[in-house]
Design a protein around this motif. Sequence first.
Motif, PDB file in Angstrom:
ATOM      1  N   GLY A 108       0.902  -1.144   0.367  1.00  0.00           N
ATOM      2  CA  GLY A 108       0.059  -0.026  -0.260  1.00  0.00           C
ATOM      3  C   GLY A 108       0.868   1.257   0.016  1.00  0.00           C
ATOM      4  N   MET A 109       1.861   1.328   0.849  1.00  0.00           N
ATOM      5  CA  MET A 109       2.932   2.614   0.913  1.00  0.00           C
ATOM      6  C   MET A 109       3.636   2.692  -0.660  1.00  0.00           C
ATOM      7  SD  MET A 109       2.937   4.302   3.397  1.00  0.00           S
ATOM      8  CE  MET A 109       1.860   4.536   4.955  1.00  0.00           C
ATOM      9  N   ARG A 110       4.082   1.609  -1.086  1.00  0.00           N
ATOM     10  CA  ARG A 110       4.694   1.607  -2.265  1.00  0.00           C
ATOM     11  C   ARG A 110       3.547   2.389  -3.329  1.00  0.00           C
ATOM     12  NH1 ARG A 110       5.749  -3.297  -2.689  1.00  0.00           N
ATOM     13  NH2 ARG A 110       7.795  -3.091  -2.021  1.00  0.00           N
ATOM     14  N   ALA A 111       2.446   1.702  -3.599  1.00  0.00           N
ATOM     15  CA  ALA A 111       1.576   2.387  -4.361  1.00  0.00           C
ATOM     16  C   ALA A 111       1.161   3.706  -4.168  1.00  0.00           C
ATOM     17  CB  ALA A 111       0.162   1.623  -4.288  1.00  0.00           C
ATOM     18  N   PHE A 112       1.119   3.867  -2.951  1.00  0.00           N
ATOM     19  CA  PHE A 112       0.902   5.421  -2.676  1.00  0.00           C
ATOM     20  C   PHE A 112       1.751   6.539  -2.943  1.00  0.00           C
ATOM     21  CE2 PHE A 112       0.233   9.169   0.094  1.00  0.00           C
ATOM     22  CZ  PHE A 112      -1.084   9.553   0.051  1.00  0.00           C
ATOM     23  N   PHE A 127      12.986   8.392  12.577  1.00  0.00           N
ATOM     24  CA  PHE A 127      12.657   9.222  11.419  1.00  0.00           C
ATOM     25  C   PHE A 127      13.653   8.770  10.317  1.00  0.00           C
ATOM     26  CE2 PHE A 127      10.383  12.829  13.999  1.00  0.00           C
ATOM     27  CZ  PHE A 127       9.321  12.408  13.532  1.00  0.00           C
ATOM     28  N   ALA A 128      15.056   8.796  10.599  1.00  0.00           N
ATOM     29  CA  ALA A 128      16.028   8.463   9.533  1.00  0.00           C
ATOM     30  C   ALA A 128      15.605   7.212   8.866  1.00  0.00           C
ATOM     31  CB  ALA A 128      17.500   8.546  10.013  1.00  0.00           C
ATOM     32  N   TRP A 129      15.442   6.114   9.401  1.00  0.00           N
ATOM     33  CA  TRP A 129      15.048   4.850   8.748  1.00  0.00           C
ATOM     34  C   TRP A 129      13.800   4.995   8.037  1.00  0.00           C
ATOM     35  CZ3 TRP A 129      11.018   1.593   8.686  1.00  0.00           C
ATOM     36  CH2 TRP A 129      11.115   0.267   8.248  1.00  0.00           C
ATOM     37  N   ASN A 130      12.750   5.590   8.408  1.00  0.00           N
ATOM     38  CA  ASN A 130      11.834   5.937   7.732  1.00  0.00           C
ATOM     39  C   ASN A 130      11.808   6.574   6.465  1.00  0.00           C
ATOM     40  OD1 ASN A 130       9.030   4.487   9.286  1.00  0.00           O
ATOM     41  ND2 ASN A 130      10.366   5.429  10.831  1.00  0.00           N
ATOM     42  N   VAL A 131      12.549   7.832   6.650  1.00  0.00           N
ATOM     43  CA  VAL A 131      12.745   8.599   5.352  1.00  0.00           C
ATOM     44  C   VAL A 131      13.555   7.777   4.350  1.00  0.00           C
ATOM     45  CG1 VAL A 131      14.225  10.518   4.507  1.00  0.00           C
ATOM     46  CG2 VAL A 131      12.956  10.998   6.559  1.00  0.00           C
ATOM     47  N   GLU A 132      14.333   6.950   4.774  1.00  0.00           N
ATOM     48  CA  GLU A 132      15.215   6.103   3.659  1.00  0.00           C
ATOM     49  C   GLU A 132      14.105   5.130   3.139  1.00  0.00           C
ATOM     50  OE1 GLU A 132      17.870   4.411   1.363  1.00  0.00           O
ATOM     51  OE2 GLU A 132      17.988   6.609   2.374  1.00  0.00           O
ATOM     52  N   LYS A 133      13.439   4.821   4.060  1.00  0.00           N
ATOM     53  CA  LYS A 133      12.350   3.581   3.431  1.00  0.00           C
ATOM     54  C   LYS A 133      11.540   4.184   2.280  1.00  0.00           C
ATOM     55  CE  LYS A 133      10.243  -0.362   3.635  1.00  0.00           C
ATOM     56  NZ  LYS A 133      10.952  -1.718   3.248  1.00  0.00           N
ATOM     57  N   VAL A 134      10.938   5.576   2.689  1.00  0.00           N
ATOM     58  CA  VAL A 134      10.142   5.971   1.810  1.00  0.00           C
ATOM     59  C   VAL A 134      10.784   6.295   0.326  1.00  0.00           C
ATOM     60  CG1 VAL A 134       8.651   8.016   1.085  1.00  0.00           C
ATOM     61  CG2 VAL A 134       8.681   7.110   3.255  1.00  0.00           C
ATOM     62  N   GLU A 154      13.303   4.441  -0.777  1.00  0.00           N
ATOM     63  CA  GLU A 154      13.466   3.118  -1.502  1.00  0.00           C
ATOM     64  C   GLU A 154      12.261   2.700  -2.086  1.00  0.00           C
ATOM     65  OE1 GLU A 154      14.447   0.528   1.637  1.00  0.00           O
ATOM     66  OE2 GLU A 154      16.571   1.268   2.096  1.00  0.00           O
ATOM     67  N   LEU A 155      10.978   2.952  -1.534  1.00  0.00           N
ATOM     68  CA  LEU A 155       9.583   2.756  -2.174  1.00  0.00           C
ATOM     69  C   LEU A 155       9.489   3.369  -3.298  1.00  0.00           C
ATOM     70  CD1 LEU A 155       7.369   2.364   1.173  1.00  0.00           C
ATOM     71  CD2 LEU A 155       8.361   0.327  -0.185  1.00  0.00           C
ATOM     72  N   ARG A 156       9.947   4.561  -3.472  1.00  0.00           N
ATOM     73  CA  ARG A 156       9.639   5.590  -4.509  1.00  0.00           C
ATOM     74  C   ARG A 156      10.645   4.991  -5.884  1.00  0.00           C
ATOM     75  NH1 ARG A 156       8.367  10.893  -5.969  1.00  0.00           N
ATOM     76  NH2 ARG A 156       6.848  10.698  -4.193  1.00  0.00           N
ATOM     77  N   ASP A 157      11.967   4.553  -5.321  1.00  0.00           N
ATOM     78  CA  ASP A 157      12.958   4.057  -6.458  1.00  0.00           C
ATOM     79  C   ASP A 157      12.408   2.529  -7.062  1.00  0.00           C
ATOM     80  OD1 ASP A 157      14.310   6.291  -5.948  1.00  0.00           O
ATOM     81  OD2 ASP A 157      15.677   5.287  -4.591  1.00  0.00           O
ATOM     82  N   GLU A 158      11.631   1.898  -6.288  1.00  0.00           N
ATOM     83  CA  GLU A 158      11.002   0.835  -6.661  1.00  0.00           C
ATOM     84  C   GLU A 158      10.049   0.903  -7.924  1.00  0.00           C
ATOM     85  OE1 GLU A 158       9.904  -1.621  -3.311  1.00  0.00           O
ATOM     86  OE2 GLU A 158      11.901  -1.691  -2.468  1.00  0.00           O
ATOM     87  N   ALA A 159       9.638   1.853  -7.928  1.00  0.00           N
ATOM     88  CA  ALA A 159       8.677   1.808  -9.191  1.00  0.00           C
ATOM     89  C   ALA A 159       9.112   1.776 -10.422  1.00  0.00           C
ATOM     90  CB  ALA A 159       7.804   3.081  -8.687  1.00  0.00           C
TER      91      ALA A 159
END
Length: 279
Positions: A236-240, A265-272, A274-279
């Motif tokens: 869901g987060m990746r799609a969003f 926050f640092a972990w979560n910012v990096e996670k976001v 990564e999810l954008r880059d996976e598209a």
Amino acid sequence: MRVGAHVSIAGGVDNAVENQVDVGGNCGQIFTHSPQVWQDPNVGDDEAAAFREGTSERLDGPWVIHSSYLVNLCTPKDDLREKSVDSMQKEVDAAAKLDIPYVNVHLGAHTGAGVQQGLDNAVSALDDLDVPDDVTVLVESDAGSGTKLGGDFEHLAYVVEESRHDLDVCLDTAHAFAAGYDLSTPDAVDDALAEFDDVVGADRLACVHLNDSKHECGTNKDEHAHIGEGLIGEDGMRAFVNHDLVAGEDVPLVLETPHEDGRGFAWNVEKVRELRDEA
């Protein structure tokens, strides 16, 4: 990609810039004071100048000021309404001083006055503000528990359309999920954002509070989880974050994720990212 977190201003509002850089963010959100008490922003001229200069040199922006949790625009009580309007006026004035384009606010609770009266109260309270030219008030989506308003997209649309001000919306993913808008699959994200566009308008989406949820869709329970590790989940987060309405418009993503399990926050910012880059 504009992504950041809600960071502290301890020691002076200008410290927020360094705090944002430290977590890897390039935009973000602050409180101008403790959100749990009635207190005026206390921003000195020197720290305001340092904040503006630091932001210009080190971040992409934008910043958002989050209003006090005590503000209740929907209230039928005259004294609380007066305090809420006064608090919001000081926040939009502080935003102008800091060159911050947005002040974010929850509509609040009607506490028995009824949905329609509560929404009309919110419009009236907002219309009493003298909003500086370069500042926009954002109405935030809510989890919708009790008599709180803003959980339904129709609530946001009504206030935005009826106010004399040019308001925009901040969509909180955990709140929307808790309010019953499923975001856990790509199809669900498509449906929810299509409904947002139809009811509120994609052009009104100025900011996203990007948070996963510790509770099921439709429970009205507001408790945030690490990105991809709650019940919205990675799919869901990746799609969003890659949806055209969000990524295509480069809507700023502000995290209010927890500090737990050795991650912040640092972990979560990096996670976001990564999810954008996976598209």
